[in-house]
Design an enzyme around this catalytic site. Structure first.
Site: not given
Lengths: 400, 383
Positions: B70, B323, B178, B198-200, B236
């Site tokens: 996102t 979502c 995706q 996106s990592g997850h 950070t």
């Protein structure tokens, strides 16, 4: 593309007379070292050419490596076939068909295997007419063809290639002796090192490190730059000189306007000493006439006084933009612009002279224990070898 | 447990979790600090970036780490829109994008931008021609997803990128959330300027992601501050998350490239099974689709009920994108594909990971054969 070989053409080697065999050997060794990540690929020497056998390795990745090896004039993907004319013709046609947009072509056949019964001229004709008969809308143009089909008949078989990919030119690294590169971590000195490699010199590098005034990261940056340069030169021996004490002495004893000049003279002396120990016959740095205030003729004249070894400045005539272009092209630019202080900037007084004289420099140095400082710095140096192809850290390998 | 909702999120790799924990414990320094703990972490951050850049064959300075898909989509779209406002105010996207693209575009419309939402055909794909036709004077951005999150349909982004190479003023963004690690995308040669990951979605952790920003592409940042990530994303760095992301990305590229053919075969098999059943309509195009997503509309059955019934049997699937699934309405993607019909309200999505095999699919079919007729029966009685 279905190719099984890459043909390697030499740059200036053919001109080198008696040294040629040695040059070829060096080039072949450099190629095989660069191809270490591709265990079944191998370079072989045949009449006036090198041929890289690809076997089941990634041809494009190999091509990318080869394009960084100095001494190579041009490269071609090639297909190998046996001595049967029909097979040579069919392979030539197959390659021609891969160049869809080509409108014209010519055939350049070479027969270094003299037992092959068809002479070169005749072979040109046989292949050319076969391609013409089996294609549409393609014609022969012997002067400016879109595609040049080159056919080389050797004892082991016939190699057929279409089109040339330019190599980097220059001479094989190691054929011109060894130089000592003064590597600061800025944009210029890595480019100077690259250009020295291009002319066949083996490069070792020297870096001046002033902890705690310069950060560990500044040193790491120089190691990272060495990794990148090593892509073009196999490996780089890096010498890191502890420079803090010398800078402190200079700062205490020398008028501010001459601090920079004396510091550079000390660097020259130390570099010459390390070069002598490592049997390097010249110093190389990234200086460029007039580019920054300290790189004046007066300054070069004054700093070079203290050494009796040739000092090469490959960038001397270049504009900054030209240097930056090379840095970007060889991949050092991004690392060079990381903002860590190096030893040149840290002590830089506001009022450095841009026109130092030898006389004054010698006078100020008379207050310093020059020889002692040089010997100490040289013997306390940290030296290690930086390899290409190994940029990941052992330390972090389990995390990544 | 049979988990078939990998498009919503994936199970993190144990290796990635292990990395996360080790980095969070050992390398806690702030990469911007000058002491040794700082330089060590900065070094690790660079290695992580290098590892990803090597896989994608891009430069390290072309990666900006984000908090996920996102944020990546927001940064790409708003970043280009505000940085290029002086050149024009027209944006092109498709009707089937993820809400983080669609809602961002709708927000920009309120800010005075004009947005063209390209339609899709019955297979759920946009056409190259429609992109060409929509480009006009003042177009500054084209944003097209690679793999659709609900149907798995692959959009012709490489072709679009090729065509946009001739429009120097238009930036091209691809939402690759995706597709990443499942459907190859050649960033180096395809004319893509910006690309979201996106990592997850590839077995990394929530709160991690990255945006590819081609060298030379100017963006306005969303978050201002200390200038981290080349000024594009202050704050950070989430080092443990980033290193875990790098690890998961490397492992996923290996795992999915090995499993690609098996997954595609499994997908075909499941599609063929489902097709035989009455009132089942496959929304996933059989050819140009990702190997891990299948979408089916089961007419006469509300998807929420099927999902509940399946989850009781320990089989976990979704309807539309996670979502937006809390809103009770038709899927925007399926409406774009089929119009506002029952089919658009009854979509179910099964999404695989590299480990999914027949032992997951057979119980699913069995369960559907039990559940669907039952629900239909109850409905008949009611009406």
């Amino acid at each position: 593309m279905n190719v099984d070989h890459i043909l390697v053409r030499y740059a200036e080697l053919a001109l080198k007379g008696k040294n040629r065999a040695e040059f070829e050997r060096t080039l072949k060794g450099n190629i095989n070292r660069a191809l270490a990540p591709f265990p079944s690929a191998k370079a072989k020497r045949t009449f006036g050419r090198l041929i890289v056998e690809i076997h089941d390795e990634d041809a494009e990745a190999i091509m990318e490596k080869l394009q960084r090896i100095f001494g190579i004039a041009s490269l071609s993907y090639a297909l190998k076939t046996n001595h049967e004319l029909v097979n040579i013709q069919a392979t030539a046609l197959e390659l021609m068909n891969q160049h869809e947009s080509a409108k014209t072509f010519k055939v350049s056949a070479r027969r270094s295997y003299k037992s092959f019964p068809i002479r070169s001229q005749q072979l040109n004709h046989e292949i050319g007419s076969y391609v013409l008969t089996n294609t549409e809308n393609i014609s022969v143009d012997v002067h400016t063809p879109d595609v040049e089909l080159s056919v080389e008949v050797r004892e082991q078989g016939a190699y057929i290639s279409a089109g040339k990919i330019p190599g980097p030119g220059g001479l094989p690294v190691g054929t011109s002796g060894k130089v000592m590169l003064m590597l600061s971590g800025g944009i210029d000195s890595p480019v100077a090192g690259y250009l020295a490699l291009k002319r066949g010199a083996q490069v070792e590098a020297i870096h001046f490190h002033s902890p705690p005034f310069t950060n560990e990261r500044a040193k790491q940056k120089v190691v990272d730059l060495s990794h990148i340069i090593a892509e073009y030169g196999g490996s780089i021996r890096l010498h890191v000189i502890p420079f803090t004490e010398i800078q402190q002495h200079i700062h205490a004893q020398v008028p501010a306007s001459y601090e920079m000049t004396i510091m550079r003279r000390m660097m020259m002396r130390i570099s010459e000493q390390v070069a002598a120990e490592q049997e390097a016959l010249a110093l190389v740095n990234g200086e460029n006439l007039g580019q920054v205030a300290s790189q004046t003729l007066e300054s070069m004249n004054t700093t070079e006084e203290v050494v009796n070894t040739p000092v090469f400045r490959p960038l001397i005539t270049m504009d900054k933009i030209e240097v930056m272009d090379i840095a970007k092209q060889i991949g050092t630019y991004e690392t060079s612009i990381l903002p860590y202080e190096d030893c040149c900037t840290i002590f830089l007084p506001a009022e450095s002279t841009t026109k130092p004289s030898r006389k004054k420099a010698n006078h100020f140095e008379s207050y310093l224990e020059v020889e002692e400082m040089v010997t100490k710095a040289v013997s306390n140096r940290e030296s290690f070898t930086v390899q290409a192809n190994d940029r990941s850290d052992e330390e972090f390998s389990d995390l990544l | 447990m049979i988990y078939l909702d990998n498009s919503a999120t994936t199970v993190p790799y144990p290796e990635a979790l292990d990395t996360y924990q080790k980095v969070a414990t050992r390398y806690f320094g702030n990469p911007s600090s000058l002491h040794d703990y700082g330089s060590e972490t900065e070094h690790l951050l660079r290695q992580a970036r290098q590892s990803i850049a090597d896989i994608l064959e891009i430069k390290t300075n072309e990666i900006t780490f984000t908090s996920g898909g996102t944020e990546g989509n927001n940064l790409a779209i708003k970043g280009v829109a505000f940085a290029r406002r002086h050149r024009g105010n027209h944006i092109i996207t498709s009707a089937i994008e993820h809400p983080s693209v669609l809602e961002t575009c709708r927000y920009l419309e309120k800010q005075g931008f004009e947005v063209t939402y390209l339609p899709v055909d019955h297979k759920g794909c946009i056409s190259l021609q429609s992109v060409k036709d929509a480009c006009r004077e003042g177009t500054i951005l084209v944003s097209i997803m690679h793999v659709n999150h609900e149907t798995g349909a692959i959009q012709p982004v490489e072709e679009v990128g090729e065509c946009l190479k001739y429009h120097e003023k238009i930036r091209f963004h691809v939402d690759h959330v995706q597709g990443a690690t499942k459907v190859p995308l050649d960033l180096k040669n395809s004319g893509v300027d910006l690309c979201t990951f996106s990592g997850h979605k590839f077995h990394g952790l929530k709160g991690t992601g990255m945006l590819y920003v081609r060298e030379g592409v100017q963006l306005d940042p969303l978050i201002h501050g200390g200038g981290q990530e080349q000024n594009l994303r202050s704050g950070t760095e989430n080092l443990p998350g980033i290193v875990a992301l790098a690890k998961a990305f490397r492992l996923s590229n290996q795992n999915y490239s090995k499993a690609k053919n098996d997954l595609a075969a499994l997908k075909t098999e499941l599609i063929q099974e489902l097709q035989q059943r009455e009132g089942f309509h496959i929304n996933t195009p059989e050819n140009s689709s990702a190997p891990h997503i299948i979408n089916v509309s089961i007419l006469g059955v509300r998807p929420e009920i099927v999902i509940q019934a399946l989850t009781k049997k320990n089989i976990h699937v979704s309807s539309k994108s996670a979502c937006s699934s809390r809103l009770q309405s038709a899927s925007e993607v399926l409406v774009a594909q089929h119009g506002p019909k029952e089919r658009a309200e009854t979509g179910l999505r099964f999404s695989f990971d590299y480990d999914t095999d027949k032992s997951d699919i057979d119980p699913l079919i069995e369960a559907l054969d039990e559940i669907v007729p039952n629900i239909r029966k109850i409905k008949e009685v009611k009406s």
